[in-house]
Design a protein around this motif. Structure first.
Motif, short mmCIF file in Angstrom:
data_model
loop_
_atom_site.label_atom_id
_atom_site.label_comp_id
_atom_site.label_asym_id
_atom_site.label_seq_id
_atom_site.Cartn_x
_atom_site.Cartn_y
_atom_site.Cartn_z
N LYS A 41 24.66 11.54 -44.22
CA LYS A 41 23.53 11.28 -45.11
C LYS A 41 23.82 11.92 -46.46
CE LYS A 41 19.94 10.75 -41.59
NZ LYS A 41 18.68 11.26 -41.02
N LEU A 42 24.19 11.09 -47.44
CA LEU A 42 24.54 11.65 -48.74
C LEU A 42 24.25 10.66 -49.86
CD1 LEU A 42 28.20 11.25 -49.65
CD2 LEU A 42 27.64 10.92 -47.26
N VAL A 43 24.18 11.20 -51.07
CA VAL A 43 24.00 10.38 -52.26
C VAL A 43 25.22 10.57 -53.16
CG1 VAL A 43 22.66 12.24 -53.38
CG2 VAL A 43 22.53 9.93 -54.28
N ILE A 44 25.73 9.47 -53.70
CA ILE A 44 26.89 9.49 -54.59
C ILE A 44 26.39 9.29 -56.02
CG2 ILE A 44 29.06 8.36 -55.18
CD1 ILE A 44 29.23 7.43 -52.24
N ALA A 74 8.13 -2.08 -47.41
CA ALA A 74 8.92 -0.95 -46.93
C ALA A 74 10.41 -1.28 -46.97
CB ALA A 74 8.48 -0.59 -45.51
N ILE A 75 11.22 -0.24 -47.12
CA ILE A 75 12.67 -0.45 -47.16
C ILE A 75 13.15 -1.16 -45.91
CG2 ILE A 75 14.91 0.76 -47.07
CD1 ILE A 75 13.86 0.64 -49.86
N ALA A 91 15.85 -0.69 -35.28
CA ALA A 91 15.12 0.15 -34.32
C ALA A 91 16.08 0.89 -33.40
CB ALA A 91 14.14 -0.69 -33.52
N GLU A 92 17.21 0.25 -33.09
CA GLU A 92 18.19 0.85 -32.17
C GLU A 92 19.27 1.62 -32.92
OE1 GLU A 92 19.59 -2.45 -29.89
OE2 GLU A 92 17.72 -2.63 -28.73
N GLN A 93 19.10 1.80 -34.23
CA GLN A 93 20.03 2.56 -35.08
C GLN A 93 21.45 2.00 -35.03
OE1 GLN A 93 19.30 6.52 -33.38
NE2 GLN A 93 17.99 7.01 -35.13
N GLU A 120 9.86 5.36 -38.16
CA GLU A 120 10.19 5.10 -36.76
C GLU A 120 11.63 4.63 -36.61
OE1 GLU A 120 8.40 1.35 -35.29
OE2 GLU A 120 7.55 1.17 -37.32
N PHE A 121 12.18 4.01 -37.67
CA PHE A 121 13.57 3.52 -37.60
C PHE A 121 14.57 4.67 -37.74
CE2 PHE A 121 11.06 -0.09 -39.17
CZ PHE A 121 11.37 -1.03 -38.19
N LYS A 122 14.24 5.66 -38.55
CA LYS A 122 15.01 6.91 -38.69
C LYS A 122 16.52 6.69 -38.52
CE LYS A 122 14.18 11.75 -37.52
NZ LYS A 122 13.41 12.04 -38.74
#
Length: 455
Positions: free
Chosen positions: A83-86, A132-133, A157-159, A190-192
């Motif tokens: 998890k990062l931002v460039i 929503a995104i 939903a299942e990542q 919920e998708f996280k």
């Protein structure tokens, strides 16, 4: 085995992975740096393929550190739980860095079916009304890759998806904060998602009130004068270095890897003394973009035989029209088979298009009825065909007819050449466009798209 199975017959995950891989490889192979390698580095020690800029990493509350030149961005991704931002200036290599990471992630997903599929999304197409995104991602999967909405939602939903979000700076300025907030809500929803990467101009991100809820930030630093010198000397552009080494304003431009590559490629079309006399940094950049376009429009490409080449003014006119339409619609990617009828400019063009769609559709029904009449000997076939022609005028047009008539009107109005795909492919070979997928294109950089829209 999937490489031996036609794309349309592959399972949805394999098909998506194949299309993303093609998109990533196209972006990397059609880069300006790759062109510098191909055109200028012909000695026994070619220009290195590793990045030529410094990368600074900041994770949590720990002190920032410089990423070693040989270290991959994928190592930062792994150490920060993906998890990062460039961040970086315009033309600093953000998309290049994202594609470098995407290629590694695609390879991993090919080898391990339990890993999520990395997918590239252009934030410039997100609007506040997109919702929503998660809803926007599902819609983009369907629009861009043909993934049914139900399947896209299930994968989220299942990542099973790894969103790679490029171009926060292409979102309308008054909506950039809202966009970051929407992404943060998605991260906590919920998708996280297990992993997520976002790209943004450093200036844009600095001016936003909201910060991404991600583990780390990667900042691409401007090139130093030493790095500029080394790049140009290794690229056999020694004369260019000698021309700009004592010019602070031109060196400032060269600190952008994108513009430095353009300088190296277009040097023969740059009048250095004229360039030096320009005092505005913005005008100096426009001069460089114009010189680059002029240089890339010369020479032969495989799509057109010798002595059948398009004139530079034709190329400039057609790409300029395309850039204006894309800027007006706020998109970075162009789909050849999905040109909207709203791109027609006048009421007469709209009327010709609508009349043509109804006329051709009606003629097809009449011809089918006539064929049936000739085969069966019954007049009812022709009557039924005529009736169907009348009814068809009241129904939505057949997509193939709609596309043909739109193409015909655009061509007759001088906006596009007749063989549009050949022209777009040739513009790709000239490194003015990139082909990002099957009949999908984008300008080599947003700066070039904006420049074409203004000339």
């Amino acid at each position: 085995m999937s490489r031996f199975i036609p794309l349309r017959l592959q399972p949805p995950r394999d098909r998506l992975l194949s299309e993303v891989k093609r998109e990533v490889q196209a972006g990397r192979s059609q880069s300006l740096h790759a062109a510098v390698l191909a055109n200028l580095s012909q000695d026994s020690q070619p220009l290195g393929v590793s990045r030529c800029w410094d990368v600074e990493v900041k994770a949590g509350n720990r002190p920032s550190f410089r990423l070693p030149p040989k270290a991959s961005i994928s190592q930062v991704f792994d150490r920060t739980n993906g998890k990062l931002v460039i961040l970086g200036a315009t033309g600093s290599g953000k998309t290049t860095t994202l594609l470098e990471l995407a290629l590694v992630l695609v390879s991993r997903a090919e080898q391990d079916a339990s890993l999520p599929v990395p997918v590239l999304f252009e934030l410039g197409s997100w609007k506040a009304e997109s919702g929503a995104i998660a809803d926007w991602l599902i819609a983009q999967l369907q629009y861009k890759y043909g993934i049914p909405a139900a399947v896209g939602k299930k994968w989220l939903a299942e990542q099973k998806l790894l969103p790679l979000l490029d171009g926060l700076d292409e979102v309308e300025s008054h909506r950039q904060d809202i966009c970051i907030q929407a992404i943060n809500q998605f991260v906590d929803s919920e998708f996280k998602p297990k992993h997520l990467v976002a790209c943004s101009s450093f200036e844009v991100y600095k001016n936003c009130q909201t910060r991404f809820k991600l583990q780390a930030a990667v900042l691409l630093k401007p090139l130093t004068e030493t790095q500029i010198q080394n790049y140009l000397l290794e690229a056999r552009s020694r004369e260019l270095w000698y021309s700009i080494e004592k010019e602070p304003e031109l060196l400032k431009l060269a600190k952008s890897p994108l513009l430095l590559s353009m300088m190296a490629l277009a040097y023969d079309d740059i009048l250095i003394e004229s360039w030096k006399r320009i005092t505005s940094a913005e005008e100096q950049r426009k001069y460089l973009l114009t010189a680059y376009i002029r240089h890339q429009m010369t020479g032969q490409v495989k799509q057109y035989p010798r002595n059948k080449e398009l004139r530079p003014e034709q190329i400039r006119k057609w790409l300029g029209w395309l850039a204006i339409r894309m800027e007006q619609q706020g998109i970075q990617e162009f789909y050849l088979d999905r040109i909207p009828s709203s791109w027609l400019q006048t009421g007469e063009q709209q009327r010709n298009y609508q009349f043509g769609v109804k006329l051709v559709g009606g003629l097809i029904w009449v011809i089918l009825g006539l064929i049936f009449t000739l085969v069966s000997g019954s007049i009812w076939g022709l009557i039924a065909g005529a009736a169907a022609a009348v009814i068809s005028a009241l129904l939505p047009p057949i997509p193939a007819i709609d596309s043909f008539m739109l193409h015909l009107v655009l061509w007759s109005s001088g906006y596009i050449p007749w063989d549009y795909k050949r022209f777009l492919d040739a513009a790709g070979d000239r490194l003015l466009l990139q082909q990002t997928g099957d009949r999908r294109y984008r300008f080599i950089h947003d700066l070039l798209q904006k420049h074409f829209s203004e000339i």
